[in-house]
Design an enzyme around this catalytic site. Structure first.
Site, PDB file in Angstrom:
ATOM      1  N   ASP A  56       0.866  -1.183   0.000  1.00 47.79           N
ATOM      2  CA  ASP A  56       0.000   0.000   0.000  1.00 47.79           C
ATOM      3  C   ASP A  56       0.901   1.232   0.000  1.00 47.79           C
ATOM      4  O   ASP A  56       1.086   1.892   1.031  1.00 47.79           O
ATOM      5  CB  ASP A  56      -0.905  -0.026   1.237  1.00 47.79           C
ATOM      6  CG  ASP A  56      -1.943   1.091   1.230  1.00 47.79           C
ATOM      7  OD1 ASP A  56      -1.964   1.881   0.264  1.00 47.79           O
ATOM      8  OD2 ASP A  56      -2.715   1.191   2.197  1.00 47.79           O
ATOM      9  N   CYS A 109      -3.677   4.453  -3.614  1.00 47.91           N
ATOM     10  CA  CYS A 109      -4.451   5.693  -3.507  1.00 47.91           C
ATOM     11  C   CYS A 109      -4.261   6.555  -4.754  1.00 47.91           C
ATOM     12  O   CYS A 109      -4.807   7.658  -4.839  1.00 47.91           O
ATOM     13  CB  CYS A 109      -4.052   6.472  -2.257  1.00 47.91           C
ATOM     14  SG  CYS A 109      -2.299   6.909  -2.189  1.00 47.91           S
TER      15      CYS A 109
END
Length: 497
Positions: free
Chosen positions: A425, A452
């Site tokens: 991530d 993201c």
């Protein structure tokens, strides 16, 4: 929206802009061509004035950019117009200054059926949200199409996971204070890509209680004669207020970011704030005396409470400090993490590496179904938080290490150790080639990539596909309603030879 309402929409926008100018505020304009660096500059020579011209044209929007701006074609040029929607016909003003072209929305002629009046009265001035002029269905469609186009080389993404109540979701907010022309204290947010402070009393994607608290702090500043910090002069005391809210626990942290460690009337200020808001569970003072855009400094002191708050995510409790990274939207985070762990296909025997593990959230949640979890994080404070969170939840099969995750995996491969799954991530910039090559060397069966920023995710997926992996699943999640941002989790599986 009919034409009469349209006209009112544009006039009210113009009226706000005139008000901003009369207070000395820099008006950013409704739209610019992407990459235009002339915005806000004035012609300094007669030659520039002679070359500058302006004209009004009627155009039809043909699509949207990944940033949510309307696309129009004019004389062979592709221009981007903020707040213009596909299919809409509008009158726009085009300014030409040498080679620079600036386009702004002047008047809507035929509005989209998906256009709505933004709920936020600061929407067109702030810029923190970009999609409030679209209804929920149009926002969902925009984000789905964006992901579908980006991920086309790898397969068809699943339908985006949306949010039932797409407001009030941010568990973290930070407010800046300043003085207006009348030397009165104002608080609010900076306009996008500027240092223009927008005075406001409510942000509709913030937790409502957080906005109530900073409004109280603004009022207390007057009675305690506390001056907001001025970045230009270096004078003043209070720079920012950072507030974190435990959405499940209800615990609230308030961080006063100040320019000096000398806090006159500190005890009385804290007492007054707690009296107004007894729901606050901890108050900290963070000293940031550097000329920097960073919100937090290195020096921190607890003024009340334990200095952290606790919240629950996917059934586990996490301690959150002022500097901890914790997902902004916990409701959607639970959907995101549940999908990531589903993609990992854990049976209770796998060794899982949680790269970029932060305070251990996704690794600890995965530990329920994994044989062993190894979390790696460069930030020392985050690793300490992860270890504490592991103990708090009684997790026995997770270990956390401070260091570079890429180097860690290379060392594992060198020792002949293996991992079945790597969960990654990374930040918005994505991963670098050094990290990705280390993943390839370790040869996990599956990689679960949580992103993201799908643009950098696509770049990284191309690398991993080139070196022996294939994309088996793509799931977008709307983590930030009202904005153009969208998260995406992808499953990669190593090809068998």
């Amino acid at each position: 929206m009919n034409k009469q309402k349209n006209s009112g929409y544009i006039k009210s926008k113009q009226k706000r802009n005139q008000s901003n100018k009369s207070h000395g505020k820099k008006h950013l304009g409704m739209a610019t061509r992407k990459g235009d660096k002339s915005q806000g500059k004035h012609a300094s020579t007669n030659k520039h004035r002679r070359n500058k011209k302006s004209l009004t044209v009627v155009v039809t929007c043909t699509g949207l950019t990944n940033e949510g701006r309307g696309i129009i074609q004019w004389e062979g040029k592709k221009l981007e117009i903020e707040h213009l929607m596909p299919g809409e016909t509008a009158e726009i003003t085009i300014s030409i200054n040498g080679g620079d072209v600036d386009a702004k929305l002047k008047r809507l002629i035929t509005p989209s059926k998906d256009r709505v009046k933004p709920r936020c009265s600061y929407y067109y001035d702030c810029g923190g949200c970009q999609l409030q002029h679209m209804n929920e269905q149009a926002q969902e469609r925009f984000k789905q199409v964006t992901i579908d186009k980006l991920m086309k080389p790898f397969g068809k993404p699943e339908p985006i996971l949306t949010m039932e109540h797409p407001y009030d979701y941010r568990n973290k907010s930070h407010t800046t204070f300043g003085l207006n022309k009348e030397r009165q204290i104002i608080g609010g947010l900076y306009a996008q890509n500027s240092h223009q402070l927008i005075s406001m009393d409510r942000c509709l994607i913030h937790d409502p209680k957080a906005d109530e608290i900073w409004q109280t702090i603004k009022d207390l500043m007057k009675s305690f004669k506390m001056q907001p910090y001025n970045e230009d002069t270096g004078r003043g005391f209070l720079r920012h207020v950072l507030i974190k809210v435990g959405k499940v626990s209800g615990e609230i942290m308030v961080v006063l970011v100040v320019a000096s460690p000398i806090f006159k009337g500190k005890n009385n200020f804290v007492k007054a704030l707690r009296k107004a808001h007894p729901e606050i569970t901890t108050i900290l003072m963070n000293v940031n005396n550097r000329d920097t855009s960073m919100v937090l400094g290195d020096q921190e002191k607890v003024l009340f409470g334990k200095g952290t708050i606790t919240d629950t995510l996917c059934g586990l409790k996490f301690d959150i400090s002022a500097k901890s990274f914790y997902q902004i939207n916990p409701v959607q985070t639970e959907k995101l993490y549940a999908k990531a762990i589903e993609m990992a296909q854990l049976t209770g025997r796998e060794t899982v590496i949680d790269a970029y593990c932060g305070i251990g959230t996704i690794g600890l949640i995965a530990s329920k179904k994994a044989g062993k979890v190894i979390g790696v994080e460069l930030n020392k404070d985050a690793v300490q938080d992860a270890i504490r969170n592991s103990k708090r939840n009684g997790v026995k099969n997770a270990r956390f290490y401070q260091g570079d995750a890429g180097k860690f995996m290379v060392e594992m491969a060198t020792r002949g150790e293996k991992a079945d799954v790597v969960i990654m991530d990374p930040p918005r910039s994505g991963s670098d080639e050094a990290f990705l090559s280390s993943v390839v060397k370790l040869k996990p069966k599956r990689i679960v990539y949580v992103s993201c920023n799908p643009v950098t995710q696509v770049r990284d997926l191309k690398y991993l596909v080139q070196y022996g992996y294939e994309v088996k699943g793509i799931q977008p999640v709307d983590m930030f309603p009202q904005t153009v941002h969208v998260e995406c989790v992808a499953l990669l599986q190593r090809k068998t030879i």
